[in-house]
Scaffold this active site. Structure first.
Site, mmCIF file in Angstrom:
data_model
loop_
_atom_site.group_PDB
_atom_site.id
_atom_site.type_symbol
_atom_site.label_atom_id
_atom_site.label_comp_id
_atom_site.label_asym_id
_atom_site.label_seq_id
_atom_site.Cartn_x
_atom_site.Cartn_y
_atom_site.Cartn_z
ATOM 1 N N HIS B 279 38.554 40.819 27.872
ATOM 2 C CA HIS B 279 38.379 41.690 28.846
ATOM 3 C C HIS B 279 40.213 41.447 29.713
ATOM 4 O O HIS B 279 39.848 39.556 29.369
ATOM 5 C CB HIS B 279 37.566 42.227 30.156
ATOM 6 C CG HIS B 279 37.640 40.878 31.121
ATOM 7 N ND1 HIS B 279 38.267 40.299 32.089
ATOM 8 C CD2 HIS B 279 35.897 40.405 31.095
ATOM 9 C CE1 HIS B 279 37.055 39.391 32.726
ATOM 10 N NE2 HIS B 279 35.768 39.096 31.349
ATOM 11 N N ASP B 291 37.688 33.054 31.332
ATOM 12 C CA ASP B 291 36.928 34.274 32.063
ATOM 13 C C ASP B 291 38.636 35.277 32.108
ATOM 14 O O ASP B 291 39.117 35.438 32.942
ATOM 15 C CB ASP B 291 36.645 34.456 32.837
ATOM 16 C CG ASP B 291 35.764 35.744 33.678
ATOM 17 O OD1 ASP B 291 35.662 36.176 32.992
ATOM 18 O OD2 ASP B 291 35.423 36.031 34.958
ATOM 19 N N GLU B 325 37.622 44.721 33.211
ATOM 20 C CA GLU B 325 35.925 44.482 33.136
ATOM 21 C C GLU B 325 35.807 43.787 34.556
ATOM 22 O O GLU B 325 34.494 44.426 35.122
ATOM 23 C CB GLU B 325 35.768 43.600 32.272
ATOM 24 C CG GLU B 325 34.199 42.608 32.084
ATOM 25 C CD GLU B 325 33.633 41.665 32.955
ATOM 26 O OE1 GLU B 325 32.069 41.312 32.699
ATOM 27 O OE2 GLU B 325 34.182 41.185 33.956
ATOM 28 N N GLU B 326 36.550 43.272 35.737
ATOM 29 C CA GLU B 326 35.681 42.587 36.625
ATOM 30 C C GLU B 326 35.158 43.226 37.986
ATOM 31 O O GLU B 326 33.955 42.937 38.565
ATOM 32 C CB GLU B 326 36.932 41.455 37.328
ATOM 33 C CG GLU B 326 37.111 40.314 35.908
ATOM 34 C CD GLU B 326 35.811 39.053 35.965
ATOM 35 O OE1 GLU B 326 34.640 39.741 36.675
ATOM 36 O OE2 GLU B 326 35.925 38.142 35.140
ATOM 37 N N HIS B 423 35.017 32.673 38.052
ATOM 38 C CA HIS B 423 35.739 33.269 39.540
ATOM 39 C C HIS B 423 36.581 32.381 40.647
ATOM 40 O O HIS B 423 37.014 32.677 41.508
ATOM 41 C CB HIS B 423 34.728 33.793 40.000
ATOM 42 C CG HIS B 423 34.406 35.701 38.928
ATOM 43 N ND1 HIS B 423 33.286 36.168 39.377
ATOM 44 C CD2 HIS B 423 34.608 35.933 37.817
ATOM 45 C CE1 HIS B 423 33.155 37.332 38.531
ATOM 46 N NE2 HIS B 423 33.712 36.403 37.519
#
Lengths: 456, 456
Positions: B279, B291, B325-326, B423
């Site tokens: 993503h 991420d 996505e998140e 994150h």
């Protein structure tokens, strides 16, 4: 009916132990991850003490610290084993530059290799000849080498998955580079750092002069990979460029140091030993967290886990903090010599000296029969994502203990990041992940438990 | 004689392909490690663009960058797939402190959770009630909760080897914490950060209000693990302490964004697709390197490796950079919707969304028959130290593509360090190792090659 009795007997006997191997391994891993001590030990060794080259004050402090920590674990014996170690000192920070034909100079990052002589106090200036290996050096001969600085620039091979293989394929340049170049009258040696990273850090490490007379010894230094690439490129444009370097390292007289040893004495076979160890000395540029602070604290943790979990081993379990792996192997040699003299039977010797990264498995130097037995334990390790069991070399410190019938073994962590830090200024505590370190310690404890319980 | 003919025919047929699977995998890994592009791509995405929350300017820039890079690879098609995405903005940096009964305040590190409402402009001050789970919350009921800040403090379980399992066991607190606490009239929610590290970094992540009316929505924030421990300890000494926090995040109207897609059209089955993806959006505190910048550049590298090695796939191979996505999964939903509408048969969908760490294997959501076929490929991966093949969930972005007969899959890297960065502000480029990233890309390319060659 006979079969039934055997079956019942087996059930009863397994109840005597009251725990299966699976259960014990689960407890070992859980304890290491939830209330482990390896990481906080490493913080002290790395941050409070720091780099600890053999013979240095820091190495002495590490010995005192190691003994005090083992004393606190309630082991059956803790002692220091004296050993004379070499004392090489780096002296003032090295200085080097490339001087182009135009006269413009570019500073580059070097460090003296361990054991090297100093340059003369004003430094060495000479033209440079680049080679990839000793064959190229030989082809150049005295005509091409005399009075020049030999620049060894064969990179580690990036497509090898195990970075130790890539290291093994290059380290002859560092270790033997000076003695080979001296044959042809070179003025000095510059070696590409042993790392796959392209960065500014020179990587130290040992080198030898073999039996070369003192008058023939030439200074030898490592250069960062970025600067090695720069030098190589500049040489292609200007073969007459000059290289200057200055270092004032020195080999002093041997000094007294120690291996630090702790033992839980075996209940059934007190004179049969399973040892776990790493080396307490390190290079001086970083704080030696991966090489080999990790191996030291993981080995300490193995014995602490046995004590905490009240596992009473049948064999004597020792932690050995070897002194002087990096530039002499004197501690390992002394330990093996005394073990032999005393008739101490070392059935398994396991070293962790490949960094505190996620453990992938173990290498074993052992008989085919032992290896097959060990392979039977693989399923026990799979829940912990340990899959890699190979026959191969163990660590340098346990090698002198090898006999025809015993086992030497090495923890095999993931190797991808190891040479980013190896012998360089960034081998520091912040580069170690707590869980990765702890998983390594737990894996070692699990293996020791299985050897102790089921023999070799 | 018949056997001999068959044998000769087999030899000839293998000569037609001219390379065995082993050889192709070797070329794939070598190319990825020696002349890979994933790491330099990640440097650009992370350093030059940075964190790219859905709907942000940086997300737009990432879309432009992704398309431009794919355009440069000489693929058969590159396009943008429009999709409306939520736009949540953090606003000014959050501020929080604990106020002891004595009046002394201690600042603590928090961040608003994604999707949360703001506090009122002056902030929220309230007493705190600590719970470990929703059962404890329910037991307290309105009497114990109303007007208070609910502090969810169940830590991730350190003894689980796969850290994703530990995350899965805790993340309900973050995602559902506010909606549960609002039922009992809580004034706000503070959630222990989802990490195994004890440090000062709050970890963002999405949360939901489900169908709660706007008037009932309460602000929700993550607190660093170190400050969670502090708050918990202080609460034990003084249950009347007050907690203050202020955040001015906001949910704006949806904005237009894009999935970025590139394709090598298949030679035999152009309307059968094997896709690789990650993503493109990330949280905003770090630069989203692990991420999921890693998954993006690894997926791009798969197609680049096919082009570089001149592998002409039978199936169409697509790279899909999923948007959002998140906090919404809008890109994945749109992609699956359009694929269905167009009757595009997605035979394999492989996602990398677990960080750019050393690859350990893959998880597959597939039939037993397919899984058994895949297990037959395990020996091909062993030289690359890939041992872990399990049946299990694939990534969130490929889940909407799952049918009864196809395969969704996820790359499974080593998980130990993932939640140190997840994150948080330290999910940054320097935390990614070049070789680990490249090995992941090569492993994905190898798997795609095998699926393309041998079917599912």
């Amino acid at each position: 009916m006979k079969k039934l009795i055997v079956l019942i007997a087996l059930c009863l006997s397994s109840q005597v132990f009251s725990q299966t191997d699976e259960d014990v391994l689960k407890q070992i891993y859980k304890t290491a991850l939830v209330e482990g001590k390896s990481y906080s030990w490493l913080e002290t060794l790395s941050i409070d003490i720091g780099g600890r080259l053999s013979g240095s004050l820091n190495a002495e402090r590490a010995v005192d610290w190691g003994k005090a920590e083992l004393d606190s674990l309630g082991l059956d014996k803790v002692w220091l084993q004296p050993v004379m170690v070499p004392k090489w000192v780096r002296g003032a920070k090295e200085f080097a530059y490339i001087k182009a034909g135009s006269g413009v100079t570019t500073n580059v990052n070097i460090c003296a290799l361990g054991g090297s002589v100093a340059t003369n106090p004003l430094g060495v200036t000479a033209s440079v000849v680049e080679v990839k290996n000793f064959e190229e050096l030989e082809a150049l001969g005295e005509a091409g080498v005399k009075g020049k600085i030999v620049f060894y620039n064969r990179p580690m091979q990036a497509d090898l998955i195990n970075t130790f293989s890539a290291y093994g394929g290059c380290v002859d340049q560092r270790y033997m580079g000076a003695v080979e170049a001296a044959k042809y009258g070179a003025a000095g040696v510059i070696v590409r750092s042993m790392t796959l990273n392209i960065d500014d850090l020179p990587h130290a490490g040992s080198m030898t002069y073999e039996d070369l007379p003192v008058s023939k010894r030439i200074p030898s230094a490592a250069i960062s990979t970025k600067d090695a690439n720069l030098l190589s490129t500049m040489l292609k444009l200007d073969t007459s460029l000059q290289f200057y370097f200055k270092q004032n390292c020195k080999q002093l007289a041997d000094v007294k140091s120690y291996n630090v040893i702790g033992e839980i004495t075996g209940s059934q076979f007190p004179n049969e030993y399973i040892i776990v160890g790493g080396h307490l000395d390190s290079w001086d540029l970083g704080d030696g967290s991966h090489d080999d602070g990790a191996g030291i604290v993981q080995s300490m943790e193995v014995l602490r886990l046995f004590k905490t979990l009240k596992i009473k081993p049948k064999h004597s379990i020792r932690v050995v903090m070897f002194m002087n792996e990096e530039n002499g192997l004197r501690g390992a040699t002394e330990y093996a010599k005394e073990a032999k003299a005393k008739g101490e039977k070392h059935v398994v010797s396991l070293e962790s000296d490949a960094g505190g990264f996620t453990p992938r498995g173990f290498s074993f130097d052992c008989t085919e029969a032992s290896f097959n037995k060990i392979l039977g334990w693989k399923p026990l390790f799979e829940p912990y994502l340990i899959h890699y069991f190979i026959q191969g070399g163990a660590g340098a410190d346990v090698r002198p203990l090898k006999t025809d019938s015993n086992i030497t073994a090495g923890l095999r962590p993931d190797s991808q990041r190891y040479f980013d830090h190896h012998h360089a200024a960034n081998d520091t505590f912040d580069a170690v992940n707590k869980r990765e370190l702890e998983l390594g310690a737990a894996s070692m404890a699990a293996l020791v438990y299985l050897f102790d319980t089921h023999g070799i």
